[in-house]
Design a protein around this motif. Structure first.
Motif, PDB file in Angstrom:
ATOM      1  N   ASP A  61       1.826   9.873  -2.396  1.00  0.00           N
ATOM      2  CA  ASP A  61       1.719  10.089  -0.952  1.00  0.00           C
ATOM      3  C   ASP A  61       1.046   8.901  -0.260  1.00  0.00           C
ATOM      4  O   ASP A  61       1.384   8.573   0.882  1.00  0.00           O
ATOM      5  CB  ASP A  61       0.931  11.363  -0.668  1.00  0.00           C
ATOM      6  CG  ASP A  61       1.718  12.620  -1.010  1.00  0.00           C
ATOM      7  OD1 ASP A  61       1.090  13.684  -1.144  1.00  0.00           O
ATOM      8  OD2 ASP A  61       2.955  12.534  -1.147  1.00  0.00           O
ATOM      9  N   SER A  62       0.135   8.264  -0.941  1.00  0.00           N
ATOM     10  CA  SER A  62      -0.638   7.175  -0.335  1.00  0.00           C
ATOM     11  C   SER A  62       0.198   5.930  -0.043  1.00  0.00           C
ATOM     12  O   SER A  62      -0.211   5.079   0.757  1.00  0.00           O
ATOM     13  CB  SER A  62      -1.813   6.804  -1.234  1.00  0.00           C
ATOM     14  OG  SER A  62      -1.350   6.405  -2.513  1.00  0.00           O
ATOM     15  N   VAL A  63       1.358   5.811  -0.689  1.00  0.00           N
ATOM     16  CA  VAL A  63       2.184   4.617  -0.497  1.00  0.00           C
ATOM     17  C   VAL A  63       3.545   4.939   0.102  1.00  0.00           C
ATOM     18  O   VAL A  63       4.306   4.013   0.421  1.00  0.00           O
ATOM     19  CB  VAL A  63       2.371   3.847  -1.822  1.00  0.00           C
ATOM     20  CG1 VAL A  63       1.029   3.538  -2.459  1.00  0.00           C
ATOM     21  CG2 VAL A  63       3.270   4.606  -2.790  1.00  0.00           C
ATOM     22  N   LYS A  86      -2.861  -2.398   2.791  1.00  0.00           N
ATOM     23  CA  LYS A  86      -4.194  -2.029   3.255  1.00  0.00           C
ATOM     24  C   LYS A  86      -5.226  -2.454   2.214  1.00  0.00           C
ATOM     25  O   LYS A  86      -4.892  -2.576   1.026  1.00  0.00           O
ATOM     26  CB  LYS A  86      -4.265  -0.516   3.454  1.00  0.00           C
ATOM     27  CG  LYS A  86      -3.209   0.039   4.389  1.00  0.00           C
ATOM     28  CD  LYS A  86      -3.275   1.554   4.448  1.00  0.00           C
ATOM     29  CE  LYS A  86      -2.205   2.116   5.369  1.00  0.00           C
ATOM     30  NZ  LYS A  86      -2.256   3.599   5.445  1.00  0.00           N
ATOM     31  N   GLU A  88      -7.340  -0.779   0.762  1.00  0.00           N
ATOM     32  CA  GLU A  88      -7.432   0.217  -0.308  1.00  0.00           C
ATOM     33  C   GLU A  88      -6.289   0.114  -1.310  1.00  0.00           C
ATOM     34  O   GLU A  88      -6.283   0.818  -2.319  1.00  0.00           O
ATOM     35  CB  GLU A  88      -7.495   1.635   0.269  1.00  0.00           C
ATOM     36  CG  GLU A  88      -6.402   1.950   1.275  1.00  0.00           C
ATOM     37  CD  GLU A  88      -6.866   1.769   2.704  1.00  0.00           C
ATOM     38  OE1 GLU A  88      -7.568   0.762   2.991  1.00  0.00           O
ATOM     39  OE2 GLU A  88      -6.520   2.635   3.555  1.00  0.00           O
ATOM     40  N   ASP A  89      -5.307  -0.748  -1.060  1.00  0.00           N
ATOM     41  CA  ASP A  89      -4.258  -1.008  -2.034  1.00  0.00           C
ATOM     42  C   ASP A  89      -4.687  -2.037  -3.075  1.00  0.00           C
ATOM     43  O   ASP A  89      -3.952  -2.290  -4.036  1.00  0.00           O
ATOM     44  CB  ASP A  89      -2.992  -1.512  -1.337  1.00  0.00           C
ATOM     45  CG  ASP A  89      -2.359  -0.476  -0.427  1.00  0.00           C
ATOM     46  OD1 ASP A  89      -1.920  -0.856   0.683  1.00  0.00           O
ATOM     47  OD2 ASP A  89      -2.288   0.704  -0.824  1.00  0.00           O
TER      48      ASP A  89
END
Length: 122
Positions: A61-63, A86, A88-89
């Motif tokens: 979901d985060s990507v 981002k 956080e990646d």
């Protein structure tokens, strides 16, 4: 099968990067391929996976909506196109291979590459 990931680097937030994973020593087209990542101080997590033909893909979901997994069976290579990156990646990105069904868990993959570092600056 042996896997070698490459293409990582330093990119600014909002930028794009494509990492690749070259396979050798096996029938690449018979393997489901996945990308995982491990950020500093965190556990390795699922990012994306692709079926043997490339017709089915799954994403964390985060990507979702920012990353795209693709494969070229003629070149024995799987790609991860990363857009709108981002901070956080930031992580070491690993490619992995398995046979059978598409899997989203680390334990489902038996073959791993050495990882390539992606750093996203803010």
């Amino acid at each position: 099968v042996q896997l070698q990931a490459f293409g990582g680097g330093l990119v600014q937030a909002g930028g794009s990067l494509r990492v690749s994973c070259a396979a050798s020593g096996g029938s690449f087209s018979s393997y489901v391929m996945g990308w995982f990542r491990q950020a500093p101080g965190k556990e390795r997590e699922f990012v994306a996976a692709i079926s043997t033909s490339g017709s089915i893909t799954y994403y964390a979901d985060s990507v979702k909506g920012r990353f795209t997994i693709a494969r070229d069976n003629a070149k024995n290579t799987v790609y991860l196109q990363m857009n709108n990156l981002k901070p956080e990646d930031t992580a070491v990105y690993y490619c992995a291979a398995t046979r059978g069904l598409i899997r989203r868990t680390e334990g489902g993959y038996g073959y791993w590459g050495q990882g390539t570092l992606v750093t996203v600056s803010s």
